[in-house]
Write a protein that holds these residues in place. Structure first.
Motif, mmCIF file in Angstrom:
data_model
loop_
_atom_site.group_PDB
_atom_site.id
_atom_site.type_symbol
_atom_site.label_atom_id
_atom_site.label_comp_id
_atom_site.label_asym_id
_atom_site.label_seq_id
_atom_site.Cartn_x
_atom_site.Cartn_y
_atom_site.Cartn_z
ATOM 1 N N GLU A 192 0.824 -1.209 0.000
ATOM 2 C CA GLU A 192 0.000 0.000 0.000
ATOM 3 C C GLU A 192 0.852 1.249 0.000
ATOM 4 O O GLU A 192 0.554 2.223 -0.691
ATOM 5 N N GLU A 196 1.088 4.186 -3.058
ATOM 6 C CA GLU A 196 0.953 5.637 -2.880
ATOM 7 C C GLU A 196 2.164 6.350 -3.462
ATOM 8 O O GLU A 196 2.039 7.386 -4.117
ATOM 9 N N ASP A 250 -7.353 11.774 0.851
ATOM 10 C CA ASP A 250 -6.074 11.104 1.058
ATOM 11 C C ASP A 250 -6.269 9.613 0.762
ATOM 12 O O ASP A 250 -7.401 9.163 0.522
ATOM 13 N N GLU A 252 -6.291 6.915 2.432
ATOM 14 C CA GLU A 252 -7.186 6.124 3.277
ATOM 15 C C GLU A 252 -8.650 6.450 2.987
ATOM 16 O O GLU A 252 -9.490 5.546 2.911
ATOM 17 N N GLU A 253 -8.930 7.748 2.816
ATOM 18 C CA GLU A 253 -10.312 8.155 2.494
ATOM 19 C C GLU A 253 -10.734 7.589 1.142
ATOM 20 O O GLU A 253 -11.864 7.143 0.968
ATOM 21 N N ARG A 255 -9.564 4.837 -0.362
ATOM 22 C CA ARG A 255 -9.796 3.397 -0.248
ATOM 23 C C ARG A 255 -11.092 3.094 0.493
ATOM 24 O O ARG A 255 -11.703 2.059 0.272
ATOM 25 N N GLY A 256 -11.499 4.000 1.386
ATOM 26 C CA GLY A 256 -12.706 3.768 2.179
ATOM 27 C C GLY A 256 -13.985 4.287 1.527
ATOM 28 O O GLY A 256 -15.064 4.092 2.061
#
Ligand code: ADP
Ligand code: MG
Length: 277
Positions: A192, A196, A250, A252-253, A255-256
């Motif tokens: 991961e 990025e 970002d 994480e956001e 991917r979520g």
């Protein structure tokens, strides 16, 4: 936000009529590749038609054996197509000159230092020795390996070795980067992080990228466009522009997000259906 605002400048320029022969564009016309001759011949891929505008991050997905690596080798100029034509920036690709290539394993010289591996690539790229130190520092900074010049390859982790391989692929100033399942052998967390980093590097350098993976998740995270191949001999089963609001979220956001989950499900479903068809 309209889709053209978030899929990058390459598509916008193409829509405005900027010629696809720009540095780093790729064009495959009715490309088929066969290994061997006569009764033993295996058609590995094709026919494939594909135009990749300069600056695009295209992810190629498909089941094992469908011809992804073969397509990449054709674009790199390591193989010549049995039928059809491959053009990069308007001309036939030349091995070692047309593209930087990153393989599944780093393929570094293990007894050399990080410095030694990068300098060898700079030498092959025709960079004058006087510029090596500056260029090396720049390349290592791009992949987050500042200060590792003196380390031996066997002293650094698998993830770090793959970063060296990416820096090496960027050493030549060619506008095309080809990556063949580069993170498949790494643990999930390292993978991961490197995803990025690759996104950041290619956004900053503006290189055209073709990235091979079997992971729908990796494809949606990285791609500005995803092409799914059918099972062998691979042809295009799905050609999907990815319009995620990348600038606003970002990693994480992103991917979520619901859009991410929907795209991932669509790609995973198509890969499965294409492999079975
Ligand atoms: N050098 C080779 N000689 C003969 N057959 C090959 C060679 N490389 C690949 N193939 C065959 O071509 C097909 C596509 O392989 P490949 O491009 O490696 O697929 P992928 O990368 O999608 O797994 C497979 O059937 C494979 O066995
Ligand atoms: Mg492969």
């Amino acid at each position: 936000m309209s889709s053209s605002e978030i899929t990058g400048t390459a598509q916008i320029e193409e829509a405005q009529g900027v010629p696809a022969e720009r540095a780093g564009s790729v064009r495959l016309d009715r490309v088929t590749h066969r290994y061997g001759r006569g009764g033993d011949a295996v058609t590995a891929v094709g026919p494939v038609d594909l135009t990749i505008p300069a600056g695009e991050f295209l992810v190629l997905v498909g089941a094992s054996g469908c011809g992804k690596s073969t397509l990449l080798r054709l674009i790199a100029g390591f193989e010549e197509p049995t039928h059809g034509s491959v053009r990069v920036s308007g001309i036939a690709p030349r091995p070692g000159e047309t593209a930087g290539v990153v393989f599944q394993t780093p393929r570094l010289f293990p007894w050399r230092t990080v410095r030694g591996n990068i300098d060898l690539a700079l030498r092959y790229a025709g960079v004058g020795r006087a510029q090596w130190a500056e260029r090396r520092a720049e390349l290592l900074a791009r992949v987050g390996l500042e200060g590792t010049e003196g380390r031996r390859v066997w002293e650094i982790s698998g993830g770090q070795q793959q970063r060296v391989a990416i820096a090496r692929a960027l050493a030549a100033e060619n506008p095309l980067l080809l990556l063949d399942e580069p993170f498949a052998a790494l643990d999930a967390l390292t993978r991961e992080r490197l995803q990025e980093d690759v996104r950041r590097v290619t956004e900053r350098t503006g290189r055209t990228s073709v990235f091979v993976t079997h992971s729908a998740d990796e494809a949606v995270f990285l791609g500005s466009r995803i092409v799914v191949l059918t099972r062998s001999p691979g042809t295009v089963a799905l050609d999907l522009p990815i319009t995620l609001p990348r600038g606003d979220l970002d990693a994480e956001e992103l991917r979520g997000s619901r859009e991410f989950a929907e795209l991932r499900a669509q790609v995973a479903h198509t890969v499965k259906a294409a492999a079975a068809a």
